[in-house]
Design an enzyme around this catalytic site. Sequence first.
Site, PDB file in Angstrom:
ATOM      1  N   LEU A 224      -8.343   1.802  -2.772  1.00  0.00           N
ATOM      2  CA  LEU A 224      -9.592   2.111  -2.064  1.00  0.00           C
ATOM      3  C   LEU A 224      -9.478   3.364  -1.208  1.00  0.00           C
ATOM      4  O   LEU A 224     -10.449   4.107  -1.026  1.00  0.00           O
ATOM      5  CB  LEU A 224      -9.982   0.921  -1.173  1.00  0.00           C
ATOM      6  CG  LEU A 224     -10.202  -0.418  -1.891  1.00  0.00           C
ATOM      7  CD1 LEU A 224     -10.552  -1.504  -0.877  1.00  0.00           C
ATOM      8  CD2 LEU A 224     -11.286  -0.294  -2.946  1.00  0.00           C
TER       9      LEU A 224
ATOM     10  N   TYR B 240      -1.819 -13.275   5.755  1.00  0.00           N
ATOM     11  CA  TYR B 240      -2.834 -12.240   5.481  1.00  0.00           C
ATOM     12  C   TYR B 240      -4.122 -12.554   6.236  1.00  0.00           C
ATOM     13  O   TYR B 240      -4.701 -11.697   6.901  1.00  0.00           O
ATOM     14  CB  TYR B 240      -3.078 -12.201   3.967  1.00  0.00           C
ATOM     15  CG  TYR B 240      -4.089 -11.184   3.476  1.00  0.00           C
ATOM     16  CD1 TYR B 240      -3.777  -9.828   3.424  1.00  0.00           C
ATOM     17  CD2 TYR B 240      -5.357 -11.577   3.022  1.00  0.00           C
ATOM     18  CE1 TYR B 240      -4.694  -8.897   2.950  1.00  0.00           C
ATOM     19  CE2 TYR B 240      -6.281 -10.655   2.539  1.00  0.00           C
ATOM     20  CZ  TYR B 240      -5.939  -9.317   2.494  1.00  0.00           C
ATOM     21  OH  TYR B 240      -6.852  -8.392   2.019  1.00  0.00           O
TER      22      TYR B 240
ATOM     23  N   SER C  94     -11.304  -8.220   5.004  1.00  0.00           N
ATOM     24  CA  SER C  94     -11.442  -8.898   3.708  1.00  0.00           C
ATOM     25  C   SER C  94     -12.465 -10.019   3.830  1.00  0.00           C
ATOM     26  O   SER C  94     -12.735 -10.508   4.941  1.00  0.00           O
ATOM     27  CB  SER C  94     -10.076  -9.495   3.329  1.00  0.00           C
ATOM     28  OG  SER C  94     -10.212 -10.464   2.303  1.00  0.00           O
TER      29      SER C  94
ATOM     30  N   LYS D  84      -6.008 -10.444   9.107  1.00  0.00           N
ATOM     31  CA  LYS D  84      -7.352  -9.879   8.888  1.00  0.00           C
ATOM     32  C   LYS D  84      -8.353 -10.460   9.910  1.00  0.00           C
ATOM     33  O   LYS D  84      -9.215  -9.742  10.411  1.00  0.00           O
ATOM     34  CB  LYS D  84      -7.817 -10.142   7.454  1.00  0.00           C
ATOM     35  CG  LYS D  84      -6.993  -9.400   6.379  1.00  0.00           C
ATOM     36  CD  LYS D  84      -7.110  -7.884   6.486  1.00  0.00           C
ATOM     37  CE  LYS D  84      -6.515  -7.159   5.282  1.00  0.00           C
ATOM     38  NZ  LYS D  84      -6.558  -5.697   5.416  1.00  0.00           N
TER      39      LYS D  84
ATOM     40  N   ASP E 218       4.187   5.457   8.170  1.00  0.00           N
ATOM     41  CA  ASP E 218       4.287   4.011   7.958  1.00  0.00           C
ATOM     42  C   ASP E 218       3.564   3.381   9.150  1.00  0.00           C
ATOM     43  O   ASP E 218       4.031   3.500  10.303  1.00  0.00           O
ATOM     44  CB  ASP E 218       5.773   3.600   7.922  1.00  0.00           C
ATOM     45  CG  ASP E 218       5.946   2.105   7.689  1.00  0.00           C
ATOM     46  OD1 ASP E 218       5.038   1.331   8.048  1.00  0.00           O
ATOM     47  OD2 ASP E 218       7.002   1.714   7.170  1.00  0.00           O
ATOM     48  N   VAL E 219       2.428   2.734   8.886  1.00  0.00           N
ATOM     49  CA  VAL E 219       1.597   2.247  10.001  1.00  0.00           C
ATOM     50  C   VAL E 219       2.265   1.148  10.822  1.00  0.00           C
ATOM     51  O   VAL E 219       1.781   0.802  11.900  1.00  0.00           O
ATOM     52  CB  VAL E 219       0.199   1.779   9.533  1.00  0.00           C
ATOM     53  CG1 VAL E 219      -0.585   2.907   8.891  1.00  0.00           C
ATOM     54  CG2 VAL E 219       0.286   0.577   8.620  1.00  0.00           C
TER      55      VAL E 219
HETATM   56  N1  LIG Z   1      -8.761  -4.425  -3.570  1.00  0.00           N
HETATM   57  C1  LIG Z   1      -9.401  -5.492  -3.134  1.00  0.00           C
HETATM   58  O1  LIG Z   1      -9.964  -6.252  -3.936  1.00  0.00           O
HETATM   59  C2  LIG Z   1      -9.453  -5.780  -1.656  1.00  0.00           C
HETATM   60  C3  LIG Z   1     -10.229  -6.873  -1.226  1.00  0.00           C
HETATM   61  C4  LIG Z   1     -10.290  -7.149   0.134  1.00  0.00           C
HETATM   62  C5  LIG Z   1      -9.605  -6.354   1.042  1.00  0.00           C
HETATM   63  N2  LIG Z   1      -8.865  -5.307   0.608  1.00  0.00           N
HETATM   64  C6  LIG Z   1      -8.169  -4.492   1.620  1.00  0.00           C
HETATM   65  O2  LIG Z   1      -8.442  -3.134   1.377  1.00  0.00           O
HETATM   66  C7  LIG Z   1      -7.343  -2.337   1.770  1.00  0.00           C
HETATM   67  C8  LIG Z   1      -6.908  -1.443   0.630  1.00  0.00           C
HETATM   68  O3  LIG Z   1      -6.616  -2.266  -0.476  1.00  0.00           O
HETATM   69  P1  LIG Z   1      -6.253  -1.715  -1.948  1.00  0.00           P
HETATM   70  O4  LIG Z   1      -6.737  -2.720  -2.916  1.00  0.00           O
HETATM   71  O5  LIG Z   1      -6.652  -0.309  -2.088  1.00  0.00           O
HETATM   72  O6  LIG Z   1      -4.677  -1.911  -1.878  1.00  0.00           O
HETATM   73  P2  LIG Z   1      -3.503  -1.014  -2.386  1.00  0.00           P
HETATM   74  O7  LIG Z   1      -2.287  -1.861  -2.308  1.00  0.00           O
HETATM   75  O8  LIG Z   1      -3.864  -0.364  -3.682  1.00  0.00           O
HETATM   76  O9  LIG Z   1      -3.494   0.067  -1.250  1.00  0.00           O
HETATM   77  C9  LIG Z   1      -3.048  -0.224   0.036  1.00  0.00           C
HETATM   78  C10 LIG Z   1      -2.611   1.060   0.647  1.00  0.00           C
HETATM   79  O10 LIG Z   1      -1.958   0.778   1.881  1.00  0.00           O
HETATM   80  C11 LIG Z   1      -0.729   1.445   1.889  1.00  0.00           C
HETATM   81  N3  LIG Z   1       0.245   0.800   2.759  1.00  0.00           N
HETATM   82  C12 LIG Z   1       0.798  -0.435   2.657  1.00  0.00           C
HETATM   83  N4  LIG Z   1       1.690  -0.623   3.652  1.00  0.00           N
HETATM   84  C13 LIG Z   1       1.679   0.528   4.378  1.00  0.00           C
HETATM   85  C14 LIG Z   1       2.393   0.954   5.540  1.00  0.00           C
HETATM   86  N5  LIG Z   1       3.305   0.182   6.136  1.00  0.00           N
HETATM   87  N6  LIG Z   1       2.123   2.188   6.021  1.00  0.00           N
HETATM   88  C15 LIG Z   1       1.227   2.987   5.425  1.00  0.00           C
HETATM   89  N7  LIG Z   1       0.527   2.654   4.329  1.00  0.00           N
HETATM   90  C16 LIG Z   1       0.773   1.430   3.820  1.00  0.00           C
HETATM   91  C17 LIG Z   1      -0.277   1.467   0.434  1.00  0.00           C
HETATM   92  O11 LIG Z   1       0.707   2.432   0.204  1.00  0.00           O
HETATM   93  C18 LIG Z   1      -1.611   1.795  -0.240  1.00  0.00           C
HETATM   94  O12 LIG Z   1      -1.870   3.181  -0.208  1.00  0.00           O
HETATM   95  C19 LIG Z   1      -6.242  -3.315   2.226  1.00  0.00           C
HETATM   96  O13 LIG Z   1      -6.257  -3.413   3.625  1.00  0.00           O
HETATM   97  C20 LIG Z   1      -6.668  -4.629   1.579  1.00  0.00           C
HETATM   98  O14 LIG Z   1      -6.213  -5.763   2.292  1.00  0.00           O
HETATM   99  C21 LIG Z   1      -8.768  -4.992  -0.726  1.00  0.00           C
END
Ligand SMILES: NC(=O)c1ccc[n+]([C@@H]2O[C@H](COP(=O)([O-])OP(=O)(O)OC[C@H]3O[C@@H](n4cnc5c(N)ncnc54)[C@H](O)[C@@H]3O)[C@@H](O)[C@H]2O)c1
Length: 270
Positions: free
Chosen positions: A17, A156, A143, A160, A62-63
Amino acid sequence: MLLKNKVIIITGASKGLGVAMAEVCAQQGARVVMAARSKGLLEELESKIKKAGGEALSVICDVSKPADLKHLVESAVDAFGRIDGLINNAGVNYVKSALEVTEEEWDRVMAVDLKGSFFLTQLCARQMLKQKDPGGSIVQIASVHTHASLEGAAPYDAAKCGMVGFSKAVAVELADKGVRVNVLSPGLCRTEIWKDIVAAAPSESECWDYWNANIPAKKLIEPEEIANACLFLLSDLSSSITGANLMADHGMTSLLVSREPYASKSIEGG
Ligand SMILES: NC(=O)c1ccc[n+]([C@@H]2O[C@H](COP(=O)([O-])OP(=O)(O)OC[C@H]3O[C@@H](n4cnc5c(N)ncnc54)[C@H](O)[C@@H]3O)[C@@H](O)[C@H]2O)c1
């Protein structure tokens, strides 16, 4: 353009995303500061945005590390002079029985999803308040799990839901100072998560049958749709909205699980 010259930080921008968020914000005139742990993917995205005429900066971060968060905010201010928006998008998903979760696993999810997003909110809000024309907009990506839960999602969901809790408190504290804080809660999106779900299913069509019965719109959410919802929350179009938790879920959390599978004759009009 809805974000002309606004400086927007996006975490987790290297994939999923976060990529769509960076592209949509840049297309709307923002100077995007993209943070992630891996350099290669971030730099590819930076050059793509620049080739399209946008402004972008990549910062390795790294957050879960407070020093990295400080460096991220300083880099944004050094490069562009201010911060107008933040999307706390980086997150780790996690599925394991609550009976089996270890302290280390719990701490890891909290460090990334909750503590990282809180302290980056704090650093950005401090900057937003001290600059000329104080104010800004902060969006937390949570989420649909902030509405209801599933087995195996305890850490999780705690993280959240924690994002929703602190966001309301910060929104109230900063409302009269021009800083808005909102949560955007996505449903099932077309990212790596979907590929993993399909891979685990007996077949893709069986997988769709299940999800079509559980998502009223009968489709996945495209990353650009989540990015557009962020755009709304970052821009002045949402100027009256703060402290909200907006579901971007194609109706998933509005669906009653106990709905009747037939039309009952005893209900008038049914
Ligand atoms: N994809 C879905 O269906 C969905 C649904 C609900 C919520 N979300 C939320 O949306 C957000 C993005 O999800 P996504 O599907 O793109 O996931 P993804 O795993 O593809 O991307 C997550 C991103 O966060 C980064 N990340 C993880 N740990 C990190 C850290 N310690 N420091 C810096 N960056 C870090 C990863 O490298 C990646 O770029 C997340 O917070 C996830 O919980 C996603």
